[in-house]
Design a protein around this motif. Structure first.
Motif, PDB file in Angstrom:
ATOM      1  N   ALA A 103       0.822  -1.216   0.000  1.00 37.34           N
ATOM      2  CA  ALA A 103       0.000   0.000   0.000  1.00 37.34           C
ATOM      3  C   ALA A 103       0.851   1.259   0.000  1.00 37.34           C
ATOM      4  CB  ALA A 103      -0.944   0.005   1.198  1.00 37.34           C
ATOM      5  N   THR A 104       2.115   1.153   0.431  1.00 42.00           N
ATOM      6  CA  THR A 104       2.969   2.340   0.416  1.00 42.00           C
ATOM      7  C   THR A 104       3.210   2.839  -1.003  1.00 42.00           C
ATOM      8  OG1 THR A 104       5.008   0.997   0.394  1.00 42.00           O
ATOM      9  CG2 THR A 104       4.130   1.677   2.541  1.00 42.00           C
ATOM     10  N   ARG A 105       3.178   1.925  -1.989  1.00 41.07           N
ATOM     11  CA  ARG A 105       3.325   2.355  -3.383  1.00 41.07           C
ATOM     12  C   ARG A 105       2.152   3.243  -3.794  1.00 41.07           C
ATOM     13  NH1 ARG A 105       8.298   2.105  -4.622  1.00 41.07           N
ATOM     14  NH2 ARG A 105       8.140   2.759  -2.473  1.00 41.07           N
ATOM     15  N   LEU A 106       0.970   2.903  -3.291  1.00 41.29           N
ATOM     16  CA  LEU A 106      -0.224   3.679  -3.602  1.00 41.29           C
ATOM     17  C   LEU A 106      -0.163   5.039  -2.921  1.00 41.29           C
ATOM     18  CD1 LEU A 106      -2.891   3.282  -5.170  1.00 41.29           C
ATOM     19  CD2 LEU A 106      -3.906   2.483  -3.026  1.00 41.29           C
ATOM     20  N   VAL A 107       0.239   5.043  -1.654  1.00 42.02           N
ATOM     21  CA  VAL A 107       0.389   6.302  -0.925  1.00 42.02           C
ATOM     22  C   VAL A 107       1.386   7.198  -1.640  1.00 42.02           C
ATOM     23  CG1 VAL A 107       1.148   7.353   1.238  1.00 42.02           C
ATOM     24  CG2 VAL A 107      -0.217   5.261   1.291  1.00 42.02           C
ATOM     25  N   GLU A 108       2.509   6.626  -2.033  1.00 48.93           N
ATOM     26  CA  GLU A 108       3.539   7.388  -2.728  1.00 48.93           C
ATOM     27  C   GLU A 108       3.002   8.026  -4.007  1.00 48.93           C
ATOM     28  OE1 GLU A 108       7.901   6.257  -4.283  1.00 48.93           O
ATOM     29  OE2 GLU A 108       6.251   5.343  -5.393  1.00 48.93           O
ATOM     30  N   ALA A 109       2.313   7.241  -4.818  1.00 50.00           N
ATOM     31  CA  ALA A 109       1.826   7.747  -6.104  1.00 50.00           C
ATOM     32  C   ALA A 109       0.873   8.919  -5.926  1.00 50.00           C
ATOM     33  CB  ALA A 109       1.134   6.617  -6.874  1.00 50.00           C
ATOM     34  N   ILE A 110       0.022   8.845  -4.915  1.00 50.06           N
ATOM     35  CA  ILE A 110      -0.964   9.906  -4.708  1.00 50.06           C
ATOM     36  C   ILE A 110      -0.365  11.097  -3.968  1.00 50.06           C
ATOM     37  CG2 ILE A 110      -3.174  10.474  -3.632  1.00 50.06           C
ATOM     38  CD1 ILE A 110      -3.978   7.514  -4.037  1.00 50.06           C
ATOM     39  N   VAL A 111       0.281  10.842  -2.842  1.00 51.46           N
ATOM     40  CA  VAL A 111       0.795  11.952  -2.023  1.00 51.46           C
ATOM     41  C   VAL A 111       1.899  12.709  -2.749  1.00 51.46           C
ATOM     42  CG1 VAL A 111       1.935  12.575   0.129  1.00 51.46           C
ATOM     43  CG2 VAL A 111       0.101  10.879   0.145  1.00 51.46           C
ATOM     44  N   HIS A 112       2.872  12.001  -3.329  1.00 46.70           N
ATOM     45  CA  HIS A 112       3.917  12.706  -4.074  1.00 46.70           C
ATOM     46  C   HIS A 112       3.346  13.362  -5.328  1.00 46.70           C
ATOM     47  CE1 HIS A 112       7.187  11.933  -1.500  1.00 46.70           C
ATOM     48  NE2 HIS A 112       7.415  10.674  -1.832  1.00 46.70           N
ATOM     49  N   GLY A 113       2.305  12.765  -5.909  1.00 44.58           N
ATOM     50  CA  GLY A 113       1.648  13.419  -7.037  1.00 44.58           C
ATOM     51  C   GLY A 113       1.111  14.784  -6.638  1.00 44.58           C
ATOM     52  N   GLU A 114       0.493  14.858  -5.453  1.00 44.87           N
ATOM     53  CA  GLU A 114      -0.032  16.137  -4.963  1.00 44.87           C
ATOM     54  C   GLU A 114       1.084  17.066  -4.485  1.00 44.87           C
ATOM     55  OE1 GLU A 114      -3.633  17.214  -4.912  1.00 44.87           O
ATOM     56  OE2 GLU A 114      -2.996  15.883  -6.533  1.00 44.87           O
ATOM     57  N   ASP A 115       2.196  16.491  -4.010  1.00 45.23           N
ATOM     58  CA  ASP A 115       3.349  17.329  -3.645  1.00 45.23           C
ATOM     59  C   ASP A 115       3.776  18.194  -4.821  1.00 45.23           C
ATOM     60  OD1 ASP A 115       3.557  16.348  -1.062  1.00 45.23           O
ATOM     61  OD2 ASP A 115       5.044  14.816  -1.575  1.00 45.23           O
ATOM     62  N   VAL A 116       3.614  17.658  -6.013  1.00 48.17           N
ATOM     63  CA  VAL A 116       3.986  18.360  -7.247  1.00 48.17           C
ATOM     64  C   VAL A 116       2.816  19.176  -7.800  1.00 48.17           C
ATOM     65  CG1 VAL A 116       4.557  17.984  -9.678  1.00 48.17           C
ATOM     66  CG2 VAL A 116       5.803  16.740  -7.893  1.00 48.17           C
ATOM     67  N   ARG A 117       1.648  18.563  -7.876  1.00 44.30           N
ATOM     68  CA  ARG A 117       0.524  19.202  -8.567  1.00 44.30           C
ATOM     69  C   ARG A 117       0.000  20.439  -7.853  1.00 44.30           C
ATOM     70  NH1 ARG A 117      -0.900  13.526  -9.731  1.00 44.30           N
ATOM     71  NH2 ARG A 117      -0.901  13.231 -12.019  1.00 44.30           N
TER      72      ARG A 117
ATOM     73  N   ALA B  95      -5.423   4.247   0.539  1.00 41.52           N
ATOM     74  CA  ALA B  95      -4.222   4.938   1.002  1.00 41.52           C
ATOM     75  C   ALA B  95      -4.466   5.613   2.346  1.00 41.52           C
ATOM     76  CB  ALA B  95      -3.782   5.967  -0.041  1.00 41.52           C
ATOM     77  N   LEU B  96      -5.612   6.248   2.507  1.00 39.76           N
ATOM     78  CA  LEU B  96      -5.930   6.914   3.769  1.00 39.76           C
ATOM     79  C   LEU B  96      -6.069   5.896   4.899  1.00 39.76           C
ATOM     80  CD1 LEU B  96      -6.673   9.299   5.521  1.00 39.76           C
ATOM     81  CD2 LEU B  96      -8.990   9.249   4.551  1.00 39.76           C
ATOM     82  N   GLY B  97      -6.741   4.787   4.618  1.00 40.94           N
ATOM     83  CA  GLY B  97      -6.870   3.753   5.638  1.00 40.94           C
ATOM     84  C   GLY B  97      -5.523   3.237   6.106  1.00 40.94           C
ATOM     85  N   TYR B  98      -4.609   3.045   5.160  1.00 39.04           N
ATOM     86  CA  TYR B  98      -3.273   2.566   5.512  1.00 39.04           C
ATOM     87  C   TYR B  98      -2.527   3.609   6.346  1.00 39.04           C
ATOM     88  CZ  TYR B  98       1.549   1.074   5.238  1.00 39.04           C
ATOM     89  OH  TYR B  98       2.832   0.703   5.579  1.00 39.04           O
ATOM     90  N   GLN B  99      -2.570   4.869   5.925  1.00 42.98           N
ATOM     91  CA  GLN B  99      -1.863   5.920   6.651  1.00 42.98           C
ATOM     92  C   GLN B  99      -2.411   6.102   8.053  1.00 42.98           C
ATOM     93  OE1 GLN B  99       0.864   6.043   5.005  1.00 42.98           O
ATOM     94  NE2 GLN B  99       1.031   8.281   4.831  1.00 42.98           N
ATOM     95  N   ARG B 100      -3.725   5.981   8.226  1.00 40.61           N
ATOM     96  CA  ARG B 100      -4.319   6.153   9.548  1.00 40.61           C
ATOM     97  C   ARG B 100      -3.889   5.045  10.503  1.00 40.61           C
ATOM     98  NH1 ARG B 100      -7.328   4.780  13.151  1.00 40.61           N
ATOM     99  NH2 ARG B 100      -7.821   2.819  12.110  1.00 40.61           N
ATOM    100  N   ARG B 101      -3.622   3.858   9.973  1.00 42.82           N
ATOM    101  CA  ARG B 101      -3.237   2.726  10.812  1.00 42.82           C
ATOM    102  C   ARG B 101      -1.736   2.665  11.100  1.00 42.82           C
ATOM    103  NH1 ARG B 101      -6.235   0.146   6.844  1.00 42.82           N
ATOM    104  NH2 ARG B 101      -4.322  -0.796   6.008  1.00 42.82           N
ATOM    105  N   THR B 102      -0.948   3.401  10.327  1.00 40.45           N
ATOM    106  CA  THR B 102       0.510   3.248  10.359  1.00 40.45           C
ATOM    107  C   THR B 102       1.175   4.386  11.131  1.00 40.45           C
ATOM    108  OG1 THR B 102       0.407   2.165   8.201  1.00 40.45           O
ATOM    109  CG2 THR B 102       2.558   2.966   8.915  1.00 40.45           C
TER     110      THR B 102
END
Length: 225
Positions: free
Chosen positions: A109-123, A140-147
């Protein structure tokens, strides 16, 4: 419902390609725009994405040993390795690695978090709007909330809060379901929980101020923690 590994990788690959398309035609000043990651400009983040796409389990361990277990040092080394003199060549490199399925020793799931969060870091600093698949943002949000934050997540930032997606009504919360509510678009919730700055007016509810205070701008790299 969580996506299968194949479906998750399909989303990650698609998001990498979408980012490549969104960055086509940027001028020199835009490439130097500060990203949401302190100390990194847009070009740096793209170089980082190239580096992480190339990094498998053994390579990750090797690079961490070289960096003496310093994540920030390893990231900076990776950026220096993949950042081309011409940003267009860095984007071309991202295009060439878009379909790789390499990952460090971490939850996929970290690959998914990376794709979205870093995408917004740029966009976001560039004023580019992207509508991500709702299911991908939710996972991605569910994973981040648990981690834990120490592993690149945002569990401590979201502690005691009830996160509500204002569009779908989906809710993320601690075991009891109690706590101050924060209502926002799921993407804004994901960014805030991941330590990215989100304008206070985009978050509503009695817990909003708590999440804003807990989410200063940061360079947490979930794919490496």
């Amino acid at each position: 419902m969580r996506a299968t590994s194949a479906a998750l990788w399909e989303t990650v690959h698609a998001e990498r390609r979408h980012l490549v398309a969104d960055l086509a035609g940027l001028d020199e000043d835009e490439w130097a725009t500060p990203s949401l990651c302190p100390g990194w400009d847009v070009h740096d983040v793209v170089a980082h994405l190239v580096d992480t796409a190339r990094t498998g389990r053994l390579a990750f361990v090797r690079e961490m040993l070289r960096a003496r277990l310093d994540f920030d040092r390893a990231n900076e080394t990776g950026i220096a390795r993949e950042r081309r003199e011409d940003p267009r060549e860095t984007v071309a490199a991202l295009q060439s690695v878009a379909d790789l399925t390499r990952t460090p020793p971490a939850n996929l799931a970290t690959r998914l978090v990376e794709a979205i969060v870093h995408g917004e870091d740029v966009r976001r600093p560039l004023g580019i709007v992207r509508r991500y698949p709702e299911a991908a943002v939710a996972q991605a949000l569910g994973y981040q909330r648990r981690t834990a934050v120490s592993f690149g997540g945002g569990r401590e930032r979201a502690a005691g809060l009830r996160l509500v997606d204002r569009t779908t009504g989906a809710t993320w919360f601690d075991g009891t379901g109690a706590g101050l509510s924060v209502e926002a678009d799921a993407l804004d919730l994901l960014l805030a929980v991941s330590g990215r700055p989100v304008a206070p007016e985009r978050l509503e509810g009695p817990g909003a101020s708590h999440l804003v205070r807990a989410s200063p701008s940061g360079r947490d790299d979930p794919e490496q923690r």
